[in-house]
Design a protein around this motif. Structure first.
Motif, PDB file in Angstrom:
ATOM      1  N   VAL A  90     -41.197  63.743 -28.842  1.00  0.00           N
ATOM      2  CA  VAL A  90     -41.585  64.519 -27.653  1.00  0.00           C
ATOM      3  C   VAL A  90     -41.970  65.936 -28.076  1.00  0.00           C
ATOM      4  O   VAL A  90     -42.956  66.506 -27.592  1.00  0.00           O
ATOM      5  CB  VAL A  90     -40.437  64.550 -26.618  1.00  0.00           C
ATOM      6  N   GLU A  91     -41.198  66.501 -29.008  1.00  0.00           N
ATOM      7  CA  GLU A  91     -41.503  67.863 -29.472  1.00  0.00           C
ATOM      8  C   GLU A  91     -42.882  67.950 -30.111  1.00  0.00           C
ATOM      9  O   GLU A  91     -43.554  68.971 -30.017  1.00  0.00           O
ATOM     10  CB  GLU A  91     -40.453  68.316 -30.482  1.00  0.00           C
ATOM     11  N   LYS A  92     -43.281  66.870 -30.778  1.00  0.00           N
ATOM     12  CA  LYS A  92     -44.600  66.867 -31.428  1.00  0.00           C
ATOM     13  C   LYS A  92     -45.714  67.067 -30.411  1.00  0.00           C
ATOM     14  O   LYS A  92     -46.758  67.645 -30.726  1.00  0.00           O
ATOM     15  CB  LYS A  92     -44.809  65.534 -32.164  1.00  0.00           C
ATOM     16  N   LEU A  93     -45.507  66.547 -29.193  1.00  0.00           N
ATOM     17  CA  LEU A  93     -46.520  66.692 -28.138  1.00  0.00           C
ATOM     18  C   LEU A  93     -46.822  68.162 -27.862  1.00  0.00           C
ATOM     19  O   LEU A  93     -47.911  68.505 -27.393  1.00  0.00           O
ATOM     20  CB  LEU A  93     -46.043  66.036 -26.836  1.00  0.00           C
ATOM     21  N   LEU A  94     -45.827  69.015 -28.156  1.00  0.00           N
ATOM     22  CA  LEU A  94     -45.996  70.437 -27.853  1.00  0.00           C
ATOM     23  C   LEU A  94     -47.026  71.084 -28.770  1.00  0.00           C
ATOM     24  O   LEU A  94     -47.530  72.156 -28.485  1.00  0.00           O
ATOM     25  CB  LEU A  94     -44.652  71.170 -27.975  1.00  0.00           C
ATOM     26  N   ALA A  95     -47.322  70.415 -29.893  1.00  0.00           N
ATOM     27  CA  ALA A  95     -48.261  70.978 -30.868  1.00  0.00           C
ATOM     28  C   ALA A  95     -49.707  70.791 -30.425  1.00  0.00           C
ATOM     29  O   ALA A  95     -50.623  71.186 -31.137  1.00  0.00           O
ATOM     30  CB  ALA A  95     -48.039  70.328 -32.231  1.00  0.00           C
ATOM     31  N   GLY A  96     -49.934  70.192 -29.244  1.00  0.00           N
ATOM     32  CA  GLY A  96     -51.308  70.002 -28.767  1.00  0.00           C
ATOM     33  C   GLY A  96     -51.895  68.714 -29.298  1.00  0.00           C
ATOM     34  O   GLY A  96     -51.159  67.785 -29.653  1.00  0.00           O
ATOM     35  N   GLU A  97     -53.199  68.627 -29.384  1.00  0.00           N
ATOM     36  CA  GLU A  97     -53.881  67.382 -29.728  1.00  0.00           C
ATOM     37  C   GLU A  97     -53.360  66.759 -31.022  1.00  0.00           C
ATOM     38  O   GLU A  97     -53.206  65.556 -31.123  1.00  0.00           O
ATOM     39  CB  GLU A  97     -55.398  67.610 -29.854  1.00  0.00           C
ATOM     40  N   ARG A  98     -53.054  67.633 -31.989  1.00  0.00           N
ATOM     41  CA  ARG A  98     -52.605  67.124 -33.284  1.00  0.00           C
ATOM     42  C   ARG A  98     -51.335  66.288 -33.144  1.00  0.00           C
ATOM     43  O   ARG A  98     -51.074  65.380 -33.919  1.00  0.00           O
ATOM     44  CB  ARG A  98     -52.333  68.284 -34.243  1.00  0.00           C
ATOM     45  N   GLY A  99     -50.529  66.617 -32.150  1.00  0.00           N
ATOM     46  CA  GLY A  99     -49.252  65.927 -31.987  1.00  0.00           C
ATOM     47  C   GLY A  99     -49.360  64.684 -31.127  1.00  0.00           C
ATOM     48  O   GLY A  99     -48.352  64.058 -30.811  1.00  0.00           O
ATOM     49  N   GLY A 100     -50.555  64.292 -30.721  1.00  0.00           N
ATOM     50  CA  GLY A 100     -50.725  63.107 -29.884  1.00  0.00           C
ATOM     51  C   GLY A 100     -50.531  63.433 -28.411  1.00  0.00           C
ATOM     52  O   GLY A 100     -50.242  64.580 -28.047  1.00  0.00           O
ATOM     53  N   ARG A 101     -50.696  62.421 -27.559  1.00  0.00           N
ATOM     54  CA  ARG A 101     -50.578  62.641 -26.128  1.00  0.00           C
ATOM     55  C   ARG A 101     -49.425  61.865 -25.512  1.00  0.00           C
ATOM     56  O   ARG A 101     -49.039  62.107 -24.389  1.00  0.00           O
ATOM     57  CB  ARG A 101     -51.894  62.251 -25.446  1.00  0.00           C
ATOM     58  N   ILE A 102     -48.873  60.896 -26.270  1.00  0.00           N
ATOM     59  CA  ILE A 102     -47.813  60.040 -25.732  1.00  0.00           C
ATOM     60  C   ILE A 102     -46.652  59.996 -26.728  1.00  0.00           C
ATOM     61  O   ILE A 102     -46.884  59.868 -27.925  1.00  0.00           O
ATOM     62  CB  ILE A 102     -48.338  58.588 -25.551  1.00  0.00           C
ATOM     63  N   ALA A 103     -45.436  60.124 -26.235  1.00  0.00           N
ATOM     64  CA  ALA A 103     -44.252  59.899 -27.080  1.00  0.00           C
ATOM     65  C   ALA A 103     -43.416  58.806 -26.429  1.00  0.00           C
ATOM     66  O   ALA A 103     -43.024  58.921 -25.271  1.00  0.00           O
ATOM     67  CB  ALA A 103     -43.436  61.186 -27.216  1.00  0.00           C
ATOM     68  N   GLU A 104     -43.168  57.748 -27.192  1.00  0.00           N
ATOM     69  CA  GLU A 104     -42.412  56.603 -26.672  1.00  0.00           C
ATOM     70  C   GLU A 104     -40.925  56.926 -26.622  1.00  0.00           C
ATOM     71  O   GLU A 104     -40.390  57.599 -27.500  1.00  0.00           O
ATOM     72  CB  GLU A 104     -42.602  55.389 -27.603  1.00  0.00           C
ATOM     73  N   GLY A 154     -36.801  51.535 -24.521  1.00  0.00           N
ATOM     74  CA  GLY A 154     -36.805  50.764 -23.280  1.00  0.00           C
ATOM     75  C   GLY A 154     -38.081  50.869 -22.475  1.00  0.00           C
ATOM     76  O   GLY A 154     -38.090  50.553 -21.289  1.00  0.00           O
ATOM     77  N   GLY A 155     -39.171  51.343 -23.103  1.00  0.00           N
ATOM     78  CA  GLY A 155     -40.459  51.296 -22.423  1.00  0.00           C
ATOM     79  C   GLY A 155     -40.832  52.555 -21.656  1.00  0.00           C
ATOM     80  O   GLY A 155     -41.969  52.688 -21.200  1.00  0.00           O
ATOM     81  N   SER A 156     -39.904  53.494 -21.497  1.00  0.00           N
ATOM     82  CA  SER A 156     -40.274  54.767 -20.867  1.00  0.00           C
ATOM     83  C   SER A 156     -41.078  55.590 -21.869  1.00  0.00           C
ATOM     84  O   SER A 156     -41.060  55.313 -23.066  1.00  0.00           O
ATOM     85  CB  SER A 156     -39.026  55.545 -20.445  1.00  0.00           C
ATOM     86  N   PHE A 157     -41.810  56.583 -21.371  1.00  0.00           N
ATOM     87  CA  PHE A 157     -42.554  57.440 -22.305  1.00  0.00           C
ATOM     88  C   PHE A 157     -42.826  58.807 -21.682  1.00  0.00           C
ATOM     89  O   PHE A 157     -42.726  58.983 -20.459  1.00  0.00           O
ATOM     90  CB  PHE A 157     -43.860  56.770 -22.751  1.00  0.00           C
ATOM     91  N   VAL A 158     -43.140  59.768 -22.565  1.00  0.00           N
ATOM     92  CA  VAL A 158     -43.512  61.113 -22.117  1.00  0.00           C
ATOM     93  C   VAL A 158     -44.986  61.310 -22.428  1.00  0.00           C
ATOM     94  O   VAL A 158     -45.460  60.966 -23.511  1.00  0.00           O
ATOM     95  CB  VAL A 158     -42.661  62.196 -22.831  1.00  0.00           C
ATOM     96  N   GLU A 159     -45.736  61.849 -21.462  1.00  0.00           N
ATOM     97  CA  GLU A 159     -47.178  62.061 -21.617  1.00  0.00           C
ATOM     98  C   GLU A 159     -47.477  63.551 -21.485  1.00  0.00           C
ATOM     99  O   GLU A 159     -46.923  64.228 -20.617  1.00  0.00           O
ATOM    100  CB  GLU A 159     -47.907  61.284 -20.511  1.00  0.00           C
ATOM    101  N   ARG A 160     -48.347  64.041 -22.361  1.00  0.00           N
ATOM    102  CA  ARG A 160     -48.814  65.422 -22.233  1.00  0.00           C
ATOM    103  C   ARG A 160     -50.176  65.408 -21.537  1.00  0.00           C
ATOM    104  O   ARG A 160     -51.087  64.672 -21.924  1.00  0.00           O
ATOM    105  CB  ARG A 160     -48.943  66.077 -23.605  1.00  0.00           C
ATOM    106  N   LYS A 161     -50.302  66.188 -20.484  1.00  0.00           N
ATOM    107  CA  LYS A 161     -51.553  66.212 -19.719  1.00  0.00           C
ATOM    108  C   LYS A 161     -51.703  67.584 -19.077  1.00  0.00           C
ATOM    109  O   LYS A 161     -50.772  68.067 -18.444  1.00  0.00           O
ATOM    110  CB  LYS A 161     -51.505  65.105 -18.658  1.00  0.00           C
ATOM    111  N   ARG A 162     -52.833  68.202 -19.251  1.00  0.00           N
ATOM    112  CA  ARG A 162     -53.123  69.510 -18.653  1.00  0.00           C
ATOM    113  C   ARG A 162     -51.961  70.502 -18.798  1.00  0.00           C
ATOM    114  O   ARG A 162     -51.511  71.090 -17.817  1.00  0.00           O
ATOM    115  CB  ARG A 162     -53.475  69.350 -17.170  1.00  0.00           C
ATOM    116  N   GLY A 163     -51.494  70.649 -20.034  1.00  0.00           N
ATOM    117  CA  GLY A 163     -50.484  71.680 -20.303  1.00  0.00           C
ATOM    118  C   GLY A 163     -49.088  71.378 -19.787  1.00  0.00           C
ATOM    119  O   GLY A 163     -48.226  72.262 -19.765  1.00  0.00           O
TER     120      GLY A 163
END
Lengths: 375, 375
Positions: B342-356, B359-368
């Motif tokens: 999830v922390e990687k998402l904070l790095a912007g595009e380089r860190g990806g947009r989805i963190a699994e 149990g199938g839940s996930f965190v998505e980065r979208k529009r800041g």
């Protein structure tokens, strides 16, 4: 401390005749990981000199060989000085180690500085134990070499195994979060210097990997008899405690290292909070009137009892320790029991008016403030 | 879970014919220290019922005997219920323990509730190990007894030795500050109840002291065969690891217990900071526009990437864990590696947009912002 210096300028010579571009040959995994960590720690990449502390053991020899590999591959463009201190504890074996390190540096065409300490005499003088005295002498020597050679960074070969041992030693001795957070990968070499102590193997390299890399590079390393001496608690941690803990979790060294890192991150936040609290608690002072005795040179500022009493205990205790350390100029012999004594003063009359500190200093509560009297 | 209830109201009866004032006879040091801790923990002193969990081992028997001493000396004016769960793991020995605890309670004229669990079946059903399943069944039973008997507090006999073992178990398994801070002396019995679990022996009593107090009171205690079974990691900690650590520091149990307390105090501050960060990072949401998909029931709020990215890592990681736990309703199987994702998402595009997440839940980065999608 006697220093035997020996200089060469092989780097410069080589630059003239070698190809200016980076060599394309396959490089070792060990050097590749060292370079990754080097960048992560923001260590200097060029136009500087670094000092590498080499005892002759596998860890420091692997560090030296890997830095040398990075230099020769032109992935780093630094000058390097090897520093070796003979602690004077092992007679002829110590002198042999020194000659051996000198020979290794020569073979790499790297400058070497040999030092000679009298650790036993130092231990008697400072009332430290042998391990503490040896470390003190070593860091003093490294600081001196770095200053003379105008190096901003001293590198040591501490590995993840050293980190795990350090954490366990502090655990068995009874330590709070600071102790358990182990060694930092980069810190000031001594309290009073700008020179950095960097441990670029600490967060990733296992001892077995340093030995393997030495074998790959076909370089020998020295076994330190002190590493076998069970009178040293660190040796017993390495030879008894860690192996037993591995029977619970084969990756216990990595676990301890990660735990130390998490606690270090926690410590950053708590230290910031303590510094803020200290500032807040100091502030009111200007408004209050200072009596004659408060103004004497032995009184090092004051803190508001109310502000301290309202703060969370973890922050308050760190703030008090910081305050006392700054006032006394040292943390020496300050223990939890002293801080608990100072905290008692916050309870008002019931908690007394004076809390003693080691070495004759004390904290006094007067008119809603704590005053630090330094002897 | 089968519950066999047995009621008496001996307290009430006794009150009618006993002297109303506190007995003057000499009381035991063990009960005196228990009362001190009782007050420190702000446990109820009168007009309430408490449940005491008694396995039959020295620790819980000492707790029962000492509470009984305080009641009979009129230093506490409470009603007491003894609760004992047979885990169903030891056949006839388990049934004997239950009968023995019942007999002890009878002899003290104290109400007793016996429960019967099927821990093996539970372990298979919940995919927990036997220790986890036994604990789950026990806490469920204790909560049920407390609810039925309208008790606000359940007491257990955990000692400082249990605390040291818990800390070491978590240490070898690799834990951050939370794990190492061990058990709390008072906490909610289950996540969803108002009933408190109190451990009034935890911060001061050694196991040897509970045995000594039992002997003083001339009461037997039962040896639990599970406490001897080296297949359990806790037993190996007790029988191998702690004794080895004592060879470094004879007071290692006290040291570990103190360390846990210091880390708990640190945790209080860090948790507060995390809750504040979470509030701050959630705030902006109202201002932003929510797309159709964000408004679905499976999306549990959002956090500002910028605010998270600017926070210290120790606070941020705790805030993210709190956020995910609240959204998913459980911390289950959430590990450091997921938080790092999830922390990687904070790095912007380089860190990806989805963190699994597990149990199938996930965190998505979208529009800041980070959005938590719960399955």
């Amino acid at each position: 401390m006697k220093m035997v210096e020996k200089k060469q300028s092989p780097e410069r010579e080589r630059k003239e005749w070698q190809a200016p571009r980076r060599a394309k040959r396959k490089w070792s995994e060990f050097a590749r990981r060292l370079l990754l960590e080097w960048k992560r720690l923001e260590l200097p990449m060029e136009q500087e000199r670094v000092v590498v502390a080499v005892s002759g053991g596998a860890d420091s020899v692997a560090l030296l060989m890997a830095v040398d590999e990075l230099l020769k591959d032109r992935r780093l463009a630094l000058e390097m000085t090897v520093a070796h201190l003979n602690h004077g504890l092992r007679g002829e074996a110590g002198r042999e180690d020194a000659r051996w390190v000198e020979g290794l540096a020569d073979s790499l065409k790297v400058e070497v500085v040999l030092g000679q300490a009298r650790v036993k005499e130092r231990a008697i003088r400072t009332s430290d134990n042998l391990e503490q005295a040896a470390r003190g002498a070593r860091y003093e020597f490294l600081a001196k070499v770095a200053e003379e050679r105008v190096a901003r960074v001293v590198l040591t070969g501490h590995t993840m195994d050293d980190q795990a041992e350090t954490v366990l030693l502090r655990l068995v001795r009874g330590s709070g979060a600071e102790g358990l957070s182990g060694m930092e990968a980069v810190r000031a070499l001594t309290t009073s210097s700008d020179i950095l102590l960097a441990r670029p193997l600490l967060s990733w390299a296992r001892r077995a990997e340093t030995e393997k890399y030495c074998r790959e590079r076909e370089v020998e390393f020295r076994a330190d008899a002190m590493n076998e001496d069970e009178r040293f608690a660190r040796v017993r941690v390495r030879r008894s405690l860690l192996p037993l803990m591995k029977s619970f979790n084969p990756r216990v060294v990595e676990s301890l290292s990660r735990m130390a890192e998490l606690l270090r991150e926690d410590g950053v936040v708590l230290k910031m909070a303590a510094a803020e609290l200290l500032e807040l608690a100091s502030e009111e002072e200007k408004a209050g009137s200072r009596s004659r005795s408060d103004a004497s040179a032995s009184v090092k500022g004051s803190l508001s009892v109310n502000i301290l009493a309202g703060a969370p205990v973890a922050v308050r205790r760190r703030a008090l320790r910081l305050w006392i350390t700054e006032g006394r100029g040292s943390l020496r012999r300050l223990e939890l029991v002293h801080l608990l004594g100072v905290e008692k003063l916050l309870a008002g009359e019931r908690g007394g008016r004076i809390a003693e500190l080691p070495g004759g200093s004390f904290v006094e509560r007067k008119r809603g403030r704590l005053y630090l009297h330094v002897k």
